[in-house]
Design a protein around this motif. Sequence first.
Motif, PDB file in Angstrom:
ATOM      1  N   MET A   1       2.259  13.654  11.738  1.00 52.42           N
ATOM      2  CA  MET A   1       1.791  12.975  10.523  1.00 52.42           C
ATOM      3  C   MET A   1       2.724  13.247   9.343  1.00 52.42           C
ATOM      4  SD  MET A   1      -0.734  11.047  10.408  1.00 52.42           S
ATOM      5  CE  MET A   1      -2.355  10.589   9.888  1.00 52.42           C
ATOM      6  N   LYS A   2       3.103  12.172   8.622  1.00 54.33           N
ATOM      7  CA  LYS A   2       3.933  12.364   7.428  1.00 54.33           C
ATOM      8  C   LYS A   2       3.032  12.348   6.206  1.00 54.33           C
ATOM      9  CE  LYS A   2       8.205  11.873   9.178  1.00 54.33           C
ATOM     10  NZ  LYS A   2       9.493  11.737   8.559  1.00 54.33           N
ATOM     11  N   SER A   3       3.423  13.071   5.181  1.00 58.14           N
ATOM     12  CA  SER A   3       2.616  13.128   3.969  1.00 58.14           C
ATOM     13  C   SER A   3       3.524  13.470   2.799  1.00 58.14           C
ATOM     14  CB  SER A   3       1.558  14.216   4.165  1.00 58.14           C
ATOM     15  OG  SER A   3       0.831  14.392   2.991  1.00 58.14           O
ATOM     16  N   ALA A   4       3.545  12.594   1.776  1.00 64.25           N
ATOM     17  CA  ALA A   4       4.468  12.835   0.667  1.00 64.25           C
ATOM     18  C   ALA A   4       3.960  12.230  -0.632  1.00 64.25           C
ATOM     19  CB  ALA A   4       5.830  12.243   0.988  1.00 64.25           C
ATOM     20  N   THR A   5       4.385  12.852  -1.740  1.00 63.47           N
ATOM     21  CA  THR A   5       4.155  12.260  -3.054  1.00 63.47           C
ATOM     22  C   THR A   5       5.440  11.538  -3.472  1.00 63.47           C
ATOM     23  OG1 THR A   5       4.790  14.371  -4.037  1.00 63.47           O
ATOM     24  CG2 THR A   5       2.442  13.949  -3.810  1.00 63.47           C
ATOM     25  N   VAL A   6       5.275  10.368  -4.048  1.00 60.85           N
ATOM     26  CA  VAL A   6       6.422   9.529  -4.394  1.00 60.85           C
ATOM     27  C   VAL A   6       6.288   9.069  -5.845  1.00 60.85           C
ATOM     28  CG1 VAL A   6       7.729   7.430  -3.804  1.00 60.85           C
ATOM     29  CG2 VAL A   6       6.368   8.593  -2.020  1.00 60.85           C
ATOM     30  N   SER A   7       7.232   9.456  -6.687  1.00 60.80           N
ATOM     31  CA  SER A   7       7.206   8.962  -8.072  1.00 60.80           C
ATOM     32  C   SER A   7       7.908   7.620  -8.151  1.00 60.80           C
ATOM     33  CB  SER A   7       7.952   9.935  -8.983  1.00 60.80           C
ATOM     34  OG  SER A   7       7.094  10.917  -9.406  1.00 60.80           O
ATOM     35  N   VAL A   8       7.268   6.671  -8.798  1.00 57.84           N
ATOM     36  CA  VAL A   8       7.883   5.352  -8.971  1.00 57.84           C
ATOM     37  C   VAL A   8       8.464   5.310 -10.381  1.00 57.84           C
ATOM     38  CG1 VAL A   8       7.536   2.871  -8.781  1.00 57.84           C
ATOM     39  CG2 VAL A   8       6.089   4.428  -7.454  1.00 57.84           C
ATOM     40  N   ILE A   9       9.785   5.245 -10.436  1.00 54.93           N
ATOM     41  CA  ILE A   9      10.484   5.411 -11.715  1.00 54.93           C
ATOM     42  C   ILE A   9      11.363   4.199 -12.006  1.00 54.93           C
ATOM     43  CG2 ILE A   9      12.129   6.904 -12.982  1.00 54.93           C
ATOM     44  CD1 ILE A   9       9.650   8.483 -12.261  1.00 54.93           C
ATOM     45  N   GLY A  10      11.478   3.867 -13.271  1.00 54.28           N
ATOM     46  CA  GLY A  10      12.375   2.780 -13.666  1.00 54.28           C
ATOM     47  C   GLY A  10      12.173   2.425 -15.119  1.00 54.28           C
ATOM     48  N   ARG A  11      13.006   1.512 -15.616  1.00 47.50           N
ATOM     49  CA  ARG A  11      12.880   1.094 -17.016  1.00 47.50           C
ATOM     50  C   ARG A  11      11.617   0.242 -17.194  1.00 47.50           C
ATOM     51  NH1 ARG A  11      18.351  -1.892 -18.022  1.00 47.50           N
ATOM     52  NH2 ARG A  11      17.883  -1.768 -20.233  1.00 47.50           N
ATOM     53  N   PRO A  12      11.208   0.027 -18.437  1.00 48.00           N
ATOM     54  CA  PRO A  12      10.036  -0.819 -18.679  1.00 48.00           C
ATOM     55  C   PRO A  12      10.199  -2.201 -18.043  1.00 48.00           C
ATOM     56  CG  PRO A  12      10.685   0.293 -20.708  1.00 48.00           C
ATOM     57  CD  PRO A  12      11.757   0.592 -19.712  1.00 48.00           C
ATOM     58  N   SER A  13       9.126  -2.697 -17.471  1.00 53.77           N
ATOM     59  CA  SER A  13       9.092  -4.054 -16.881  1.00 53.77           C
ATOM     60  C   SER A  13       9.911  -4.229 -15.604  1.00 53.77           C
ATOM     61  CB  SER A  13       9.535  -5.120 -17.893  1.00 53.77           C
ATOM     62  OG  SER A  13       8.446  -5.479 -18.692  1.00 53.77           O
ATOM     63  N   ALA A  14      10.321  -3.125 -14.973  1.00 51.48           N
ATOM     64  CA  ALA A  14      11.077  -3.254 -13.722  1.00 51.48           C
ATOM     65  C   ALA A  14      10.187  -3.762 -12.586  1.00 51.48           C
ATOM     66  CB  ALA A  14      11.700  -1.910 -13.350  1.00 51.48           C
ATOM     67  N   GLY A  15       8.868  -3.660 -12.773  1.00 57.27           N
ATOM     68  CA  GLY A  15       7.948  -4.124 -11.730  1.00 57.27           C
ATOM     69  C   GLY A  15       7.314  -2.982 -10.946  1.00 57.27           C
ATOM     70  N   LYS A  16       7.261  -1.787 -11.543  1.00 55.23           N
ATOM     71  CA  LYS A  16       6.728  -0.606 -10.849  1.00 55.23           C
ATOM     72  C   LYS A  16       5.246  -0.774 -10.509  1.00 55.23           C
ATOM     73  CE  LYS A  16       8.034   1.842 -14.435  1.00 55.23           C
ATOM     74  NZ  LYS A  16       8.697   0.747 -15.147  1.00 55.23           N
ATOM     75  N   SER A  17       4.469  -1.166 -11.515  1.00 54.73           N
ATOM     76  CA  SER A  17       3.017  -1.270 -11.289  1.00 54.73           C
ATOM     77  C   SER A  17       2.697  -2.399 -10.310  1.00 54.73           C
ATOM     78  CB  SER A  17       2.298  -1.509 -12.619  1.00 54.73           C
ATOM     79  OG  SER A  17       2.630  -0.491 -13.537  1.00 54.73           O
ATOM     80  N   THR A  18       3.402  -3.504 -10.438  1.00 53.58           N
ATOM     81  CA  THR A  18       3.196  -4.624  -9.506  1.00 53.58           C
ATOM     82  C   THR A  18       3.459  -4.169  -8.078  1.00 53.58           C
ATOM     83  OG1 THR A  18       3.913  -6.163 -11.241  1.00 53.58           O
ATOM     84  CG2 THR A  18       3.943  -6.991  -8.970  1.00 53.58           C
ATOM     85  N   LEU A  19       4.528  -3.398  -7.886  1.00 55.05           N
ATOM     86  CA  LEU A  19       4.866  -2.930  -6.542  1.00 55.05           C
ATOM     87  C   LEU A  19       3.815  -1.959  -5.995  1.00 55.05           C
ATOM     88  CD1 LEU A  19       6.911  -2.851  -4.187  1.00 55.05           C
ATOM     89  CD2 LEU A  19       8.038  -0.937  -5.345  1.00 55.05           C
ATOM     90  N   VAL A  20       3.327  -1.059  -6.845  1.00 58.23           N
ATOM     91  CA  VAL A  20       2.292  -0.112  -6.384  1.00 58.23           C
ATOM     92  C   VAL A  20       1.034  -0.887  -5.982  1.00 58.23           C
ATOM     93  CG1 VAL A  20       0.750   1.766  -7.124  1.00 58.23           C
ATOM     94  CG2 VAL A  20       3.186   1.876  -7.654  1.00 58.23           C
ATOM     95  N   ASN A  21       0.702  -1.936  -6.719  1.00 56.02           N
ATOM     96  CA  ASN A  21      -0.456  -2.760  -6.351  1.00 56.02           C
ATOM     97  C   ASN A  21      -0.215  -3.479  -5.025  1.00 56.02           C
ATOM     98  OD1 ASN A  21      -1.734  -2.008  -8.704  1.00 56.02           O
ATOM     99  ND2 ASN A  21      -1.188  -3.854  -9.827  1.00 56.02           N
ATOM    100  N   THR A  22       0.989  -3.982  -4.830  1.00 56.54           N
ATOM    101  CA  THR A  22       1.303  -4.675  -3.569  1.00 56.54           C
ATOM    102  C   THR A  22       1.226  -3.703  -2.395  1.00 56.54           C
ATOM    103  OG1 THR A  22       2.693  -6.282  -4.702  1.00 56.54           O
ATOM    104  CG2 THR A  22       3.073  -6.015  -2.342  1.00 56.54           C
TER     105      THR A  22
END
Length: 294
Positions: A1-22
């Motif tokens: 089993m794999k298990s990890a925390t992943v920070s989603v980083i980038g400039r404003p409006s790069a699409g981070k939240s949209t990607l996490v929702n997808t």
Amino acid sequence: MKSATVSVIGRPSAGKSTLVNTITGMKVSITSPTPQTTRNKIRGIYTDSRGQLVFTDTPGFHLSDKEINKRMQDVTVSSLSDSDMILYLIDGTRKPGKEEETVSDLILKAGVPVVAVINKKDILSAAQVDEAKSFLSERFPSSPVLLASGKDDDGVDEILIELFKYAPEGELMYDESMYTDQDLEFRISEIIREKTISSLSEELPHAIYVEIEDMEYSEEEKHVWIRAVINTERDGQKGIIVGRGGENIKRIRKESFREIRQIFPGSTLTLDLRVKADPKWRTSKKTLSRIFNG
Ligand SMILES: Nc1nc2c(ncn2[C@@H]2O[C@H](COP(=O)(O)OP(=O)(O)OP(=O)(O)O)[C@@H](O)[C@H]2O)c(=O)[nH]1
Ligand SMILES: [Mg+2]
């Protein structure tokens, strides 16, 4: 089993939240075309037969000395230092400049595996893809560089494959049915903020914050009662949010109501929405500490 925390980083409006929702298949984090929408660390949990990835959506990193921006930078930087991996998103439609260099320096300093993604594939020209690729391959020579569209769910499976490759072995951190760990009041205030932002233009989205003043649930009546306040920075901004004849606030309420109700299936809902002014909150240390609690 794999298990990890992943920070989603980038400039404003790069699409981070949209990607996490997808990735999670759920509305975990609010999104909007206005840069600097996300203000806190927002956890989105993805689990399948390979294991679990716990994503932290973060505020877009914006170079600015304003107190509010420094708070948001702090939230992002603190997330960088406590994750197993980093998912670095760049918006291929924007030229990588000083801000992008600062973000990538911070990521390099974290010293954890990085998966880099050129996002918004659906609207990129070949020249834009090349420019983003050469920036990333120079800065992150040992990291995979992928091309994706979080909005269209294109290339997202490939991102997961790469992340699972680097993820350490471990037990699940959350029950497999969980997709976020946000408390209810925060989620509800974010939904209202999203609907407010989408009804406004230009700078005004940055001048608001939302607070839940009261929330009660009657098990017997299966009814949820919420009183929330949209706070503006100046008295004169209240009228813009309310709109002529109350049209705008009615729309915000209706759209918020529809989405909040989905969080409480089988219950009825009363949403009492108010607008108040909290002058100069963006420079008030006390208010900022309450909002940017990480
Ligand atoms: N064309 C296109 N637009 C996208 C894509 N992903 C996100 N967007 C749009 O980009 C804008 C910003 O998206 P968000 O997901 O809010 O971006 P973010 O990186 O979370 O932004 P902040 O929270 O402000 O840092 C929205 O208008 C999205 O619809 C994509 O893959 N393709
Ligand atoms: Mg965001």
